[in-house]
Design an enzyme around this catalytic site. Structure first.
Site, PDB file in Angstrom:
ATOM      1  N   ASP A  60      44.801  45.777  41.352  1.00  0.00           N
ATOM      2  CA  ASP A  60      45.104  44.501  40.683  1.00  0.00           C
ATOM      3  C   ASP A  60      43.784  43.940  40.144  1.00  0.00           C
ATOM      4  OD1 ASP A  60      46.343  41.243  41.811  1.00  0.00           O
ATOM      5  OD2 ASP A  60      46.093  42.120  39.808  1.00  0.00           O
ATOM      6  N   ASP A  64      37.899  43.073  47.344  1.00  0.00           N
ATOM      7  CA  ASP A  64      37.544  42.399  46.106  1.00  0.00           C
ATOM      8  C   ASP A  64      36.022  42.268  46.038  1.00  0.00           C
ATOM      9  OD1 ASP A  64      39.348  40.444  44.002  1.00  0.00           O
ATOM     10  OD2 ASP A  64      37.167  40.249  43.993  1.00  0.00           O
ATOM     11  N   GLN A  93      31.470  36.295  37.815  1.00  0.00           N
ATOM     12  CA  GLN A  93      32.344  35.887  36.693  1.00  0.00           C
ATOM     13  C   GLN A  93      32.442  34.359  36.640  1.00  0.00           C
ATOM     14  OE1 GLN A  93      35.910  38.154  37.733  1.00  0.00           O
ATOM     15  NE2 GLN A  93      35.470  37.739  39.893  1.00  0.00           N
ATOM     16  N   ASP A  99      32.528  46.301  45.941  1.00  0.00           N
ATOM     17  CA  ASP A  99      33.008  46.928  44.703  1.00  0.00           C
ATOM     18  C   ASP A  99      34.074  47.952  45.115  1.00  0.00           C
ATOM     19  OD1 ASP A  99      31.517  48.111  41.694  1.00  0.00           O
ATOM     20  OD2 ASP A  99      33.363  48.818  42.613  1.00  0.00           O
TER      21      ASP A  99
HETATM   22  N1  SAM Z   1      46.476  39.458  37.474  1.00  0.00           N
HETATM   23  C1  SAM Z   1      45.213  39.715  36.826  1.00  0.00           C
HETATM   24  C2  SAM Z   1      45.425  40.473  35.564  1.00  0.00           C
HETATM   25  O1  SAM Z   1      46.560  40.886  35.306  1.00  0.00           O
HETATM   26  O2  SAM Z   1      44.454  40.602  34.821  1.00  0.00           O
HETATM   27  C3  SAM Z   1      44.264  40.347  37.798  1.00  0.00           C
HETATM   28  C4  SAM Z   1      44.080  39.433  38.956  1.00  0.00           C
HETATM   29  S1  SAM Z   1      42.791  39.459  39.986  1.00  0.00           S
HETATM   30  C5  SAM Z   1      42.183  37.852  39.835  1.00  0.00           C
HETATM   31  C6  SAM Z   1      41.497  40.465  39.323  1.00  0.00           C
HETATM   32  C7  SAM Z   1      40.493  40.696  40.440  1.00  0.00           C
HETATM   33  O3  SAM Z   1      39.732  41.895  40.213  1.00  0.00           O
HETATM   34  C8  SAM Z   1      39.440  39.582  40.626  1.00  0.00           C
HETATM   35  O4  SAM Z   1      39.644  38.992  41.892  1.00  0.00           O
HETATM   36  C9  SAM Z   1      38.084  40.307  40.535  1.00  0.00           C
HETATM   37  O5  SAM Z   1      37.099  39.755  41.380  1.00  0.00           O
HETATM   38  C10 SAM Z   1      38.503  41.717  40.921  1.00  0.00           C
HETATM   39  N2  SAM Z   1      37.594  42.792  40.525  1.00  0.00           N
HETATM   40  C11 SAM Z   1      37.079  43.034  39.292  1.00  0.00           C
HETATM   41  N3  SAM Z   1      36.285  44.124  39.324  1.00  0.00           N
HETATM   42  C12 SAM Z   1      36.302  44.595  40.622  1.00  0.00           C
HETATM   43  C13 SAM Z   1      35.687  45.688  41.291  1.00  0.00           C
HETATM   44  N4  SAM Z   1      34.865  46.536  40.636  1.00  0.00           N
HETATM   45  N5  SAM Z   1      35.949  45.871  42.607  1.00  0.00           N
HETATM   46  C14 SAM Z   1      36.773  45.017  43.273  1.00  0.00           C
HETATM   47  N6  SAM Z   1      37.381  43.944  42.699  1.00  0.00           N
HETATM   48  C15 SAM Z   1      37.145  43.747  41.378  1.00  0.00           C
END
Ligand code: SAM
Length: 287
Positions: free
Chosen positions: A159, A108, A33, A140
């Site tokens: 999250d 994550d 990303q 993942d």
């Molecule tokens: N607070 C935010 C919101 O409300 O949209 C979300 C915060 S957090 C930064 C989102 C996290 O999801 C990111 O660190 C991203 O790398 C993680 N993420 C996205 N897809 C994922 C997956 N398939 N497995 C694990 N983590 C994932």
């Protein structure tokens, strides 16, 4: 109007949030990303992923406390907690506040992002990555849950990036995934997920809600206004036994005191208010 540098975020397909940038710490692209870490005039330091504000210094505590504590407090003694997403480490921080927790596993997909959070977002993680009770896994989340044994966790906190944003997280809002989360929960476990925004993306929200309903006997919805998101963020709890909406304000405060949980906005009154507000699913937006 001279806007100078601004973040222009699509709050929906037809509405924008334009918020002024004071300075830029970093703009890069990881394997997964685009990552921006900026100082915003109105919200302080913020993490922006693929153009969407994820969390900001001014109000991240509202989001992370609202995401984590209702499900954690509803469980009588959460010891093992799984967090999927939450790359900033703030969700991990909130989970570790509960003295009952002896293992918090944060999964994550983006290891580069987690390293950037360690460097630039210390006010979010506050050292939680280094807690002896914490385990950070780069994977993942879907694969991790698939590899996990039945009945491994008391609470699972999702999250993730919004269900209508990047493809990255989309399959972690699916019926199949929620059923797998149910499998790895203990028999009285709870799951909570952030669910984007029911006003601007009503169809997406209804789909996620139905997917949770398909996997859990007890489902509760709530929301909280997050200023830096410029919308009310929805949350959905799926529970196998304990109902967060059945707790009184006094019971919640007693649990928080008993576990030594200190918060900025969340307490018994806030908890009961969350579950008394009607959830508004938009009619106009075609999100
Ligand atoms: N607070 C935010 C919101 O409300 O949209 C979300 C915060 S957090 C930064 C989102 C996290 O999801 C990111 O660190 C991203 O790398 C993680 N993420 C996205 N897809 C994922 C997956 N398939 N497995 C694990 N983590 C994932």
């Amino acid at each position: 109007m001279i806007l100078g540098y601004s973040i222009i975020e699509a709050v929906s397909r037809s509405s924008l949030l334009i918020t002024k940038v004071k300075s830029v710490h970093l703009v890069t692209r990881t394997k997964y990303q685009e990552v921006q870490i900026v100082e915003l005039e109105d919200f302080g330091r913020a993490l922006v992923l693929d153009g969407y504000i994820q969390s900001s210094e001014a109000d991240e505590f509202i989001y992370h406390e609202t995401l984590v504590h209702p499900a954690m407090v509803a469980h009588p003694g959460p010891e093992r907690v799984l967090i999927i997403g939450g790359g900033e480490g703030a969700t991990l921080r909130e989970v570790l506040k509960h003295s009952t927790v002896d293992r918090a596993v944060m999964v994550d997909i983006d290891g580069e992002l987690v390293e950037l959070a360690k460097k630039y977002l210390d006010f979010m993680h506050q050292g939680s990555f280094n807690s002896p009770r914490a385990e950070v896994v780069i994977s993942d989340g879907k694969d991790f849950v698939r590899r996990s044994k039945d009945g491994s966790y008391d609470v699972v906190v999702l999250d993730l990036t919004d269900p209508y944003c990047s493809e990255l997280a989309r399959s972690l809002y699916s019926r199949e995934f929620y059923r797998d989360v149910r499998r790895v929960l203990k028999e009285d476990g709870l799951m909570v997920t952030q669910a984007g925004n029911s006003f601007f993306y009503p169809d997406t929200y209804r789909t996620v809600l139905n997917n949770v309903r398909n996997a859990f006997p007890i489902v509760r919805e709530y929301w909280s206004w997050i200023p830096s998101f410029s919308y009310a963020c929805n949350f959905i709890v799926g529970s196998l036994k304990h109902d967060p909406a059945s707790m009184t304000s006094e019971e919640v405060d007693r649990v928080l005191r008993g576990r030594g949980v200190k918060t900025g906005i969340y307490d018994g009154r806030y908890h009961t208010a969350l579950f008394s507000f009607k959830v508004f699913v938009g009619e106009y937006s075609k999100g």
